[in-house]
Scaffold this motif. Structure first.
Motif, PDB file in Angstrom:
ATOM      1  N   TYR A 319     -10.657   3.899  -7.220  1.00  0.00           N
ATOM      2  CA  TYR A 319      -9.166   3.290  -7.194  1.00  0.00           C
ATOM      3  C   TYR A 319      -8.409   4.524  -7.762  1.00  0.00           C
ATOM      4  O   TYR A 319      -7.360   5.214  -7.591  1.00  0.00           O
ATOM      5  N   VAL A 320      -8.526   3.599  -9.509  1.00  0.00           N
ATOM      6  CA  VAL A 320      -7.654   4.432  -9.959  1.00  0.00           C
ATOM      7  C   VAL A 320      -7.616   6.297  -9.799  1.00  0.00           C
ATOM      8  O   VAL A 320      -5.928   6.744 -10.533  1.00  0.00           O
ATOM      9  N   ALA A 321      -8.286   6.478  -9.958  1.00  0.00           N
ATOM     10  CA  ALA A 321      -8.834   8.129 -10.216  1.00  0.00           C
ATOM     11  C   ALA A 321      -7.764   8.419  -9.025  1.00  0.00           C
ATOM     12  O   ALA A 321      -6.847  10.060  -8.708  1.00  0.00           O
ATOM     13  N   VAL A 322      -8.178   8.349  -7.654  1.00  0.00           N
ATOM     14  CA  VAL A 322      -7.597   8.616  -6.315  1.00  0.00           C
ATOM     15  C   VAL A 322      -5.741   8.810  -6.724  1.00  0.00           C
ATOM     16  O   VAL A 322      -5.074   8.874  -6.051  1.00  0.00           O
ATOM     17  N   LEU A 323      -5.399   7.583  -6.809  1.00  0.00           N
ATOM     18  CA  LEU A 323      -4.003   6.976  -6.556  1.00  0.00           C
ATOM     19  C   LEU A 323      -3.171   7.430  -8.241  1.00  0.00           C
ATOM     20  O   LEU A 323      -1.515   7.864  -8.032  1.00  0.00           O
ATOM     21  N   SER A 324      -3.578   8.415  -9.134  1.00  0.00           N
ATOM     22  CA  SER A 324      -3.248   8.857  -9.990  1.00  0.00           C
ATOM     23  C   SER A 324      -3.260  10.521 -10.271  1.00  0.00           C
ATOM     24  O   SER A 324      -2.381  10.994 -10.401  1.00  0.00           O
ATOM     25  N   TYR A 325      -4.417  10.547  -9.673  1.00  0.00           N
ATOM     26  CA  TYR A 325      -4.385  11.678  -9.624  1.00  0.00           C
ATOM     27  C   TYR A 325      -4.953  12.670  -8.089  1.00  0.00           C
ATOM     28  O   TYR A 325      -4.563  14.271  -7.598  1.00  0.00           O
ATOM     29  N   HIS A 326      -5.276  12.130  -7.504  1.00  0.00           N
ATOM     30  CA  HIS A 326      -5.864  12.717  -6.423  1.00  0.00           C
ATOM     31  C   HIS A 326      -5.569  12.182  -4.577  1.00  0.00           C
ATOM     32  O   HIS A 326      -6.292  11.343  -3.753  1.00  0.00           O
ATOM     33  N   GLN A 327      -3.861  12.055  -4.695  1.00  0.00           N
ATOM     34  CA  GLN A 327      -3.203  11.397  -3.491  1.00  0.00           C
ATOM     35  C   GLN A 327      -3.523  12.197  -2.523  1.00  0.00           C
ATOM     36  O   GLN A 327      -3.756  11.562  -1.034  1.00  0.00           O
ATOM     37  N   GLU A 328      -3.622  13.403  -2.476  1.00  0.00           N
ATOM     38  CA  GLU A 328      -4.060  14.290  -0.879  1.00  0.00           C
ATOM     39  C   GLU A 328      -5.672  13.693  -0.620  1.00  0.00           C
ATOM     40  O   GLU A 328      -5.306  13.895   1.056  1.00  0.00           O
ATOM     41  N   MET A 329      -6.352  12.870  -1.010  1.00  0.00           N
ATOM     42  CA  MET A 329      -7.750  12.211  -0.526  1.00  0.00           C
ATOM     43  C   MET A 329      -7.637  11.575   0.810  1.00  0.00           C
ATOM     44  O   MET A 329      -8.352  11.147   0.737  1.00  0.00           O
ATOM     45  N   VAL A 330      -6.145  11.054   0.082  1.00  0.00           N
ATOM     46  CA  VAL A 330      -5.944   9.604   0.732  1.00  0.00           C
ATOM     47  C   VAL A 330      -5.516   9.754   2.405  1.00  0.00           C
ATOM     48  O   VAL A 330      -4.448  11.011   2.165  1.00  0.00           O
ATOM     49  N   PRO A 331      -5.711   9.385   3.418  1.00  0.00           N
ATOM     50  CA  PRO A 331      -4.720   9.467   4.939  1.00  0.00           C
ATOM     51  C   PRO A 331      -3.092   9.254   4.263  1.00  0.00           C
ATOM     52  O   PRO A 331      -3.258   8.020   3.977  1.00  0.00           O
ATOM     53  N   THR A 332      -2.730   9.794   5.059  1.00  0.00           N
ATOM     54  CA  THR A 332      -1.138   9.580   5.205  1.00  0.00           C
ATOM     55  C   THR A 332      -1.070   8.393   5.554  1.00  0.00           C
ATOM     56  O   THR A 332       0.234   7.516   4.811  1.00  0.00           O
ATOM     57  N   LYS A 333      -0.960   7.191   6.439  1.00  0.00           N
ATOM     58  CA  LYS A 333      -0.087   6.481   6.205  1.00  0.00           C
ATOM     59  C   LYS A 333      -1.334   5.503   5.386  1.00  0.00           C
ATOM     60  O   LYS A 333       0.077   4.862   5.136  1.00  0.00           O
ATOM     61  N   LEU A 334      -2.341   5.893   4.977  1.00  0.00           N
ATOM     62  CA  LEU A 334      -3.109   3.953   4.026  1.00  0.00           C
ATOM     63  C   LEU A 334      -1.657   4.813   2.382  1.00  0.00           C
ATOM     64  O   LEU A 334      -1.812   3.668   2.470  1.00  0.00           O
ATOM     65  N   ILE A 335      -2.351   6.294   2.557  1.00  0.00           N
ATOM     66  CA  ILE A 335      -1.398   6.281   0.969  1.00  0.00           C
ATOM     67  C   ILE A 335      -0.072   5.188   0.853  1.00  0.00           C
ATOM     68  O   ILE A 335       0.566   5.351  -0.347  1.00  0.00           O
ATOM     69  N   LEU A 336       0.833   6.363   1.711  1.00  0.00           N
ATOM     70  CA  LEU A 336       2.431   5.158   2.603  1.00  0.00           C
ATOM     71  C   LEU A 336       2.433   3.961   2.150  1.00  0.00           C
ATOM     72  O   LEU A 336       3.064   3.239   1.356  1.00  0.00           O
ATOM     73  N   SER A 337       0.838   3.120   2.114  1.00  0.00           N
ATOM     74  CA  SER A 337       1.181   1.335   2.692  1.00  0.00           C
ATOM     75  C   SER A 337       0.743   1.204   1.069  1.00  0.00           C
ATOM     76  O   SER A 337       1.721  -0.094   1.121  1.00  0.00           O
ATOM     77  N   MET A 338      -0.260   1.786   0.473  1.00  0.00           N
ATOM     78  CA  MET A 338      -0.690   1.563  -1.691  1.00  0.00           C
ATOM     79  C   MET A 338       0.906   1.578  -2.069  1.00  0.00           C
ATOM     80  O   MET A 338       1.432   0.884  -2.595  1.00  0.00           O
ATOM     81  N   ALA A 339       1.346   3.309  -1.539  1.00  0.00           N
ATOM     82  CA  ALA A 339       2.611   2.994  -2.232  1.00  0.00           C
ATOM     83  C   ALA A 339       3.856   2.118  -2.343  1.00  0.00           C
ATOM     84  O   ALA A 339       4.122   1.580  -3.119  1.00  0.00           O
ATOM     85  N   ALA A 340       3.915   1.336  -0.756  1.00  0.00           N
ATOM     86  CA  ALA A 340       4.784   0.411  -0.135  1.00  0.00           C
ATOM     87  C   ALA A 340       4.972  -0.895  -1.859  1.00  0.00           C
ATOM     88  O   ALA A 340       5.018  -1.207  -1.954  1.00  0.00           O
ATOM     89  N   SER A 341       3.303  -0.794  -1.839  1.00  0.00           N
ATOM     90  CA  SER A 341       2.672  -1.822  -2.036  1.00  0.00           C
ATOM     91  C   SER A 341       2.656  -2.414  -3.746  1.00  0.00           C
ATOM     92  O   SER A 341       3.112  -3.222  -4.309  1.00  0.00           O
ATOM     93  N   ARG A 342       3.264  -0.899  -3.676  1.00  0.00           N
ATOM     94  CA  ARG A 342       2.950  -0.592  -5.331  1.00  0.00           C
ATOM     95  C   ARG A 342       4.654  -0.656  -6.485  1.00  0.00           C
ATOM     96  O   ARG A 342       4.439   0.303  -7.042  1.00  0.00           O
ATOM     97  N   GLU A 343       5.629  -0.292  -5.097  1.00  0.00           N
ATOM     98  CA  GLU A 343       6.591   0.355  -5.212  1.00  0.00           C
ATOM     99  C   GLU A 343       7.636  -1.338  -6.486  1.00  0.00           C
ATOM    100  O   GLU A 343       8.613  -0.172  -7.744  1.00  0.00           O
ATOM    101  N   ALA A 344       7.492  -1.769  -6.960  1.00  0.00           N
ATOM    102  CA  ALA A 344       7.582  -2.793  -7.322  1.00  0.00           C
ATOM    103  C   ALA A 344       6.502  -3.188  -8.357  1.00  0.00           C
ATOM    104  O   ALA A 344       7.475  -3.856  -9.699  1.00  0.00           O
ATOM    105  N   VAL A 345       5.780  -2.401  -9.035  1.00  0.00           N
ATOM    106  CA  VAL A 345       4.803  -3.234  -9.473  1.00  0.00           C
ATOM    107  C   VAL A 345       5.423  -1.915 -11.066  1.00  0.00           C
ATOM    108  O   VAL A 345       5.333  -0.849 -11.293  1.00  0.00           O
ATOM    109  N   PRO A 346       5.066  -2.579 -12.443  1.00  0.00           N
ATOM    110  CA  PRO A 346       4.925  -1.532 -13.012  1.00  0.00           C
ATOM    111  C   PRO A 346       4.496  -1.173 -14.143  1.00  0.00           C
ATOM    112  O   PRO A 346       5.120  -0.253 -15.297  1.00  0.00           O
ATOM    113  N   PHE A 347       3.579  -0.990 -13.870  1.00  0.00           N
ATOM    114  CA  PHE A 347       2.421  -0.545 -14.817  1.00  0.00           C
ATOM    115  C   PHE A 347       1.342   1.075 -13.927  1.00  0.00           C
ATOM    116  O   PHE A 347       1.301   0.824 -12.306  1.00  0.00           O
TER     117      PHE A 347
END
Length: 517
Positions: A319-347
């Motif tokens: 999960y950490v590897a895909v989120l940090s370096y390989h976002q293209e491996m995740v479907p677009t809708k899913l990566i957008l949802s994950m990005a929205a949930s991480r929008e306020a996370v400072p780390f």
């Protein structure tokens, strides 16, 4: 070399001289003087003087709380004090004719006396005799046989080992009633003198394995052994490996099954865990319940267990590897949802994963250490409250909480606690590699782990056996659990072995009225 031999000879000579000095004397007062000096300031050691037949001086020595006082009064003191022969008989004669105790052992040195007294066996010393007698009247408080807490099953025996060695050996004898079941005893520990029993089945266990286990135990020189974990850590082939190379179990049925496979079981007095050697990676992933239910269900559960072991090790790092370096491996809708949930996370994802993993492990440890009544409630409520509060505070994202929760659930499916702890330990370096190198780091970590597993051995047995090296005959109980009528051979461990464990053609045949083929 000459110096070493001469030094060894001097040591042996000194031990022989010391042993000669420890021999019991025919003077009772002299023997008591030696024992009283050794047991100085020991208020629980009782020296009970009495007269045999009202004439001959004798002494009964025991430790309060370790010996059966009622049996001593009824079967030892009372008949000897009423003895009419007086000095006309010997200690051997009184033991044969007067004392009604089934187990009696002769002691000739003060060390023998101390060893028997510390075990709980009272010692009788008689004036004019240069030897004594240890009576098998040991009795102490012990825990009753209960269901093992770390290896619970739905279907199967509910008995577990306890802290008393005699009870544990009897549980094995109850299941394997053949005289071929051998049990060798030895004592380890300079002060504790802990009794250790090596159990094996003669004709099935390899003699080389038995000799190696015995040699490793005899090499241990330590002040005390308080649990089988001491023995496990001092007998491993590679002590710096994170993987356990000796399997521990609380279940007598698991130990008996291992004996029937040609393994050796080590029981330690004072420990409810027996040690099984050698072991393999696949043995640590098998549960005793796999053999008590239908083979189709057992095979399916075993595959599910293998899957969750992989998830327990790799899910956070992937999960950490895909989120940090390989976002293209995740479907677009899913990566957008994950990005929205991480929008306020400072780390970054790496720090976020480490925070959640460390918190989860802390909650797990707190649940184990707290009293049983509140431990489960604290771990569950703590996980819910902390997870929800962390999400609302914007410290972690909801997907990360789900990943960590799934990882924790996956780790609970591992049947052996020590192997599960190894997977939990390796999870952190895998997360670091994923956060720095991405999926390349995950693959490098897997290659390192696989290489280590290929080089790891347990008492000379490859850790990945029987898959590496491949042994087709033994694969019937690795990836799947074959039906019992197909498990006609034992696993090949070391050297020559007793190959067949059951007669051929055991498959039921309904055409012949249920008889075997």
């Amino acid at each position: 070399m000459i110096f070493r031999r001469s030094k060894s000879n001097r040591i042996n000579q000194a031990r022989q001289d010391e042993k000669q000095e420890d021999l019991l004397s025919s003077n009772l007062d002299q023997n008591l003087q030696v024992l009283c000096s050794l047991y100085e300031d020991c208020s629980d050691v009782v020296f009970r003087p009495f007269l045999i037949g009202g004439q001959l001086k004798a002494e009964l020595i025991y430790i309060e709380g370790l010996s059966n006082i009622q049996e001593m009064d009824t079967n030892v003191l009372s008949p000897l004090m009423r003895e009419t022969k007086g000095e006309q008989s010997t200690l051997t004669g009184w033991l044969k004719e007067t004392v009604s105790v089934s187990k009696v052992k002769e002691v000739k040195t003060s060390d023998d006396c101390i060893r028997q007294i510390s075990t709980g066996n009272p010692v009788i010393l008689v004036d004019g005799e240069n030897r004594g007698a240890a009576l098998g009247l040991a009795q102490w408080e012990k825990r009753s046989i209960e269901e093992p807490t770390s290896e619970s099953v739905v279907k199967g025996p509910r008995e577990g080992f306890v802290e008393t060695l005699g009870v544990n050996t009897s549980l094995l004898r109850r299941r394997i009633r053949s005289p071929q079941l051998k049990m060798r005893s030895m004592k380890v520990g300079r002060y504790t003198q802990t009794e250790i029993t090596i159990a094996y089945i003669e004709g099935i266990a390899d003699k080389t394995l038995i000799k190696e286990v015995t040699n490793r135990l005899q090499r241990i020189e330590i002040d005390g052994i308080l649990d089988s974990g001491y023995i496990e850590e001092m007998m491993e082939d590679q002590p710096f490996s994170p993987f356990p190379q000796i399997m521990s179990t609380e279940r007598p049925d698991t130990a008996a099954a291992s004996l029937l496979e040609g393994r050796v079981v080590i029981l330690v007095d004072g420990s409810p865990f027996g040690l099984i050697a050698p072991t393999t990676l696949y043995s640590l992933l098998q549960s005793s319940e796999d053999y008590y239910q239908r083979f189709v269900l057992s095979s399916a559960i075993r595959w599910l267990r293998y899957l969750f072991v992989v998830l327990s090790l790799l899910l956070p790092s992937i999960y950490v590897a895909v989120l940090s370096y390989h976002q293209e491996m995740v479907p677009t809708k899913l990566i957008l949802s994950m990005a929205a949930s991480r929008e306020a996370v400072p780390f970054p994802a790496l720090v976020e994963a480490l925070i959640m993993e460390i918190t989860f492990e802390a909650l797990r440890e707190a649940g184990v250490r707290l009293p049983k009544q509140v431990g489960a409630a604290v771990s569950i409520v703590g996980a819910l409250v902390i997870g929800q509060a962390a999400i609302q505070a914007g410290l972690v994202s909801a997907p990360m909480v789900m990943v960590v929760a799934l990882t924790g659930i996956a780790s609970f499916t591992i049947p052996r606690y020590n192997f599960g702890a190894s997977i939990r330990l390796l999870r952190f370096p895998m997360i670091f590699l994923a956060g720095t190198l991405g999926l390349l780091g995950v693959m490098l970590g897997l290659l390192v782990i696989l290489t280590h597993l290929c080089t790891l051995r347990s008492f000379g047995i490859p850790y990945l056996s029987p898959m590496a090296p491949m042994k087709g005959r033994d694969m019937k109980d690795v990836l799947v659990r074959a039906p019992w009528w197909m498990l006609n051979t034992r696993p090949h461990l070391t050297g020559e072995y007793n190959q067949y464990r059951q007669a051929p053609h055991q498959k039921p045949d309904p055409k012949n009225g249920g008889e075997t083929e």
